[in-house]
Structure formats: C-alpha cells, structure tokens
Design an enzyme around this catalytic site. Structure first.
Site, PDB file in Angstrom:
ATOM      1  N   ASP A   1      21.958  -4.989  19.843  1.00  0.00           N
ATOM      2  CA  ASP A   1      22.299  -5.445  18.430  1.00  0.00           C
ATOM      3  C   ASP A   1      21.454  -6.708  18.130  1.00  0.00           C
ATOM      4  O   ASP A   1      22.018  -7.638  18.159  1.00  0.00           O
ATOM      5  CB  ASP A   1      23.958  -5.495  18.170  1.00  0.00           C
ATOM      6  CG  ASP A   1      24.224  -5.828  16.751  1.00  0.00           C
ATOM      7  OD1 ASP A   1      23.307  -5.651  15.964  1.00  0.00           O
ATOM      8  OD2 ASP A   1      25.302  -6.297  16.457  1.00  0.00           O
TER       9      ASP A   1
ATOM     10  N   CYS B   1      21.931  -5.014  11.424  1.00  0.00           N
ATOM     11  CA  CYS B   1      22.574  -4.749  10.168  1.00  0.00           C
ATOM     12  C   CYS B   1      21.662  -5.174   9.192  1.00  0.00           C
ATOM     13  O   CYS B   1      21.791  -6.256   8.304  1.00  0.00           O
ATOM     14  CB  CYS B   1      23.815  -5.880  10.219  1.00  0.00           C
ATOM     15  SG  CYS B   1      23.482  -7.666  10.751  1.00  0.00           S
TER      16      CYS B   1
END
Length: 468
Positions: A347, A400
């Site tokens: 991530d 994100c």
C-alpha cells in the site's frame, strides 16, 4: 492510509475546590455573591452563534497556514481550549472541513464581502454546519445580507474549477480521467464512517444486530454493499468506547481498504508481508483472515506508527504479527526474506487524493513536485517488495489515489521490466467474496462517485518464475 482518525471530545469541567466554596469569612457555605449574580441558564442563541463564529475563524486561521494536516492542526488548536465539549469540537470541525472542501469557491465569494477574509470563510462554513438561520443571530446586519445574497447564487454558472473547488494543477490532471467532474463532485461530499468486524472474533450479522438494537441504533448502522465484513454508520461517535471495539470485535476501516486486503487472499500458515503497514489497519484484517497462523510481517519506516499499532494487534487477538522497522533500500532484514513470502501487500505512499472526502486539505497541500517524488518512491518500494515474493506467490500494489501516474502507469512500467510477473484479473479474485462489486478491467479501481468508497487502486500480480 485509509484508516479513519477518531477523536473524542469531553467537557473537562472540574469540581470546585474547597477554597472556591468558602464564603468571605472562610467558612464553608454559599459561593461568593459575584457567583450568585452570574446567570445560570444557557447563553442566548445570538451570543452562542457569535462565540462559535469566533472559534471557527480562529481554527481556520491555524489550518490555513498549511503547516500541518488539517486534523492535526485542529487537534493542536483544541488542546489549548480544554473546556470545549464534544459538540463544540464537532461543529467546529464540520465547519472547517466544509471550507476546505469548497475553498476556491468560497474565496471567490468572500471577495465581495467586508471585514477579515477568514471570518467570511468561517461564516460560509458555519452556515453549512449549523444552518443559515441559526448563524444569522450572531451576524451583523451587513453580514446577514451578504450571506443571504451568496446562498441565493446559482453555482452552476461558475467555472468548473471554481464550482468544484479544484486547484488549477489538479483540474489539468483530471482531463485524463473519465467522468472526472462527477468524481470530484462526489469527493466534495462528507463521508460516512466505515467499520469492520474482526472475522476471527465475530460474525458481521451478529454485531450488526447488536448495533441496530442497542443505543448505537441512532447512528443508523447498515451492512456495506461490497465488503463482507463492513458496517457503515452516520455521524462521528466515539467508537473506541463501544464494547464491541474494546473486545476486539470491531475496527475502523474504510470499505475500499477492506476490499484491497481481500485482493491479497492471505491463507492460513503462509508467510505474508504488509510492506507499508503504517498504523496497521490492513495488517489487522490480514492476520484475522490467516486466523493468526503463519507469520505476518508488518514493515514500516516509522517506529512510531508501528508502536501505535501494537495495542491494536493485541486487542484483535493476533499473535502472528511481527512488526519490523525497516530502513528502506538495502535493509538486511528485508533481504533475508527475498523469494520467501507467499503474499506481499504494498500500500504505497501516495498523494492520498482518493481520500479527499475525509482529507479535503490535501487538495491544497499537495503539488505537482510532490507527485513526482511520490511516483519515484512508489517505483522503488515496488522493486524492493517484489524481491520478497516467492515463485507462485502474489504481489498486490495499491494506492489511495485516482491519478494514472500513481496507478496503472506504475504497474505497466513494473511489468515491462519484470517478465517474471503477470497481471491477475481482480474481477476473478473478488467475484465470490464481493458479488455486488462491478469492476471494469483487471484492476481494483474504486471511485467515490460509483462505489461510495474512497478512491482505491489495486493490482494483483503473480510471480510465475524466478527473477533473472
């Protein structure tokens, strides 16, 4: 980076000391006459509106210096005012974040007013939070007329960048993204709060019934449409004091983050690496899906973030997590795991623009130069993490962000350089776990306007051979 921050406010009223309860003769008894004359009822609505407007103006003055993220700036500001209650903090936060979401539009309107610009911005934000009628009681006649005029304007006639409050550099970047203006309009809406059941300790249906039939029912808990573990609620309650949270049955985690974890498909007994673990939100779900078996490494460059994650691991009942502070490229602890992990999640650090509903200040704090630094860092981290994947193992790269240079472009550049990896189809991986989730193409590409989640990107890659 999609864990939600939770703040609790309280009215820190203290009991009066014994000296304050004494009368002028020194004997215990009635308070001073001055205290007897003090009004005991609540302040007048006009005085309350004036005070709230002054508070929002002051808080905005701190946040708009851009020295810290908005949440942190507000927390620091509130610490100097310990007598504020949770309702005060909530209204101030909602007002400030409304201004941040619509800053370019509000600044355009504020040019027509009189007085300090920060106060005019505060008027616009607070009128959204508490309503124009309630706020007008604390305004001057001139300010009331100005606010009424502004709120009667038709925003459809404004240029798109002003109407959606986009910095010019971001408006230019959005030209590459389909239906980008619908996406940004959705980003200007306030997000609900996403929770996740710990599948190692509880069933979602059981926890959901508890919430719907108890005092938490006022927050309107419902099952998430895509994640099999998710519950969505309204408002900003102090979830950390709920019994389900204290027992480790419930966590705060955005739905897109939950789906990203599902894309990795960790199994019992495997060696799994969460390469950029941060505060451990995804690590918690990975460990639960592994039933606390095997070995789960939580890597991060920040010792502080990992230390804050440790109590969360304990509360969740996980004993297979190994937190490791790494130094970046060339770290010997990472090198020892080369070619050994069945699953690796990256991530990656990114612009965070997919979280603008929750972090609207990122629109104004990010800039193109920072984006270049992020993309370089992402490529380096992806290289380092990929070296840990065993033949037949899976690597998931995620951000994100909705920007192609942080997402599809990164994955394609990696695949061009590494023929020993191939791209898997996210639709095939998630179709049984998340049957209601409609995806286009092989990537997990979540959009706020289509999926009501933060924007998340995920690519699942499989190592088919040893590297050259």
């Amino acid at each position: 980076m999609s864990d939600h921050q939770q703040s609790r406010g309280r009215s820190d009223r203290k009991r009066p000391s014994s000296s304050a309860q004494r009368n002028e003769s020194g004997a215990r008894g009635r308070p001073y006459a001055a205290r007897r004359d003090k009004p005991s009822g609540p302040p007048e609505p006009g005085a309350m509106a004036q005070r709230r407007l002054e508070q929002v103006s002051s808080a905005l003055g701190e946040v708009l210096q851009w020295k810290h993220p908005a949440d942190l700036a507000l927390t620091r500001w509130a610490r100097t005012r310990p007598k504020m209650g949770s309702r005060d903090r909530a209204e101030i936060r909602e007002s400030v974040f409304d201004v941040l979401r619509h800053l370019r539009q509000y600044r355009n309107w504020a040019e027509s007013g009189v007085g300090p610009s920060t106060r005019r911005l505060a008027i616009l934000g607070l009128s959204t939070a508490i309503g124009q009628e309630s706020l007008s009681l604390g305004l001057t006649e001139e300010e009331r007329q100005w606010l009424g005029h502004i709120r009667a304007l038709n925003v459809d006639g404004l240029p798109v960048g002003v109407r959606l409050s986009l910095p010019e550099w971001l408006e230019e970047r959005l030209k590459e993204i389909p239906d980008s203006y619908k996406l940004m309009a959705a980003m200007n809406e306030q997000a609900l709060l996403d929770l996740r059941v710990n599948p190692m300790k509880a069933e979602r249906d059981t926890v959901l019934r508890q919430l719907q039939n108890g005092p938490m029912a006022r927050f309107k808990p419902v099952a998430m449409p895509f994640s099999p573990w998710g519950i969505r609620i309204e408002g900003r309650p102090s979830v950390a004091v709920w019994p389900q949270y204290e027992k480790g049955e419930l966590e705060i985690q955005e739905e897109g983050s939950q789906l990203l974890t599902a894309l990795l498909e960790p199994r019992r007994g495997e060696m799994v690496i969460d390469y950029c673990a941060g505060a451990g939100g995804k690590t918690l779900l990975l460990g639960a899906l592994m039933r606390s078996t095997g070995r789960l490494y939580a890597f991060d460059v920040s010792a502080t973030r990992l230390s804050k994650a440790k109590p969360r691991f304990a509360r969740a009942g996980l004993s297979n997590v190994v937190p490791v502070v790494i130094q970046g490229e060339g770290d010997q602890r990472v090198r020892r795991l080369h070619g050994k992990a069945q699953r690796v999640l990256v991530d990656a650090p990114c612009s965070g623009l997919g979280t603008l509903r929750r972090n609207p200040d990122l629109k104004w704090r990010q800039h193109p130069q920072a984006l270049e630094q992020y993309t370089q860092m992402q490529a380096e981290i992806l290289e380092q993490a990929a070296a840990c994947v065993a033949p037949g193992g899976r690597l998931v790269y995620a951000t994100c962000s909705f920007l192609p240079e942080e997402n599809e472009h990164q994955v394609q550049a990696f695949l061009d350089k590494h023929p020993e990896f191939r791209l898997l189809d996210a639709r095939e991986i998630l179709k049984d776990k998340c049957p209601a989730l409609a995806l286009e193409g092989p990537y997990l590409n979540l959009r706020t306007d289509r999926h009501q989640t933060d924007c998340f990107f995920g690519a699942a890659l499989e190592r088919i051979t040893e590297s050259a």
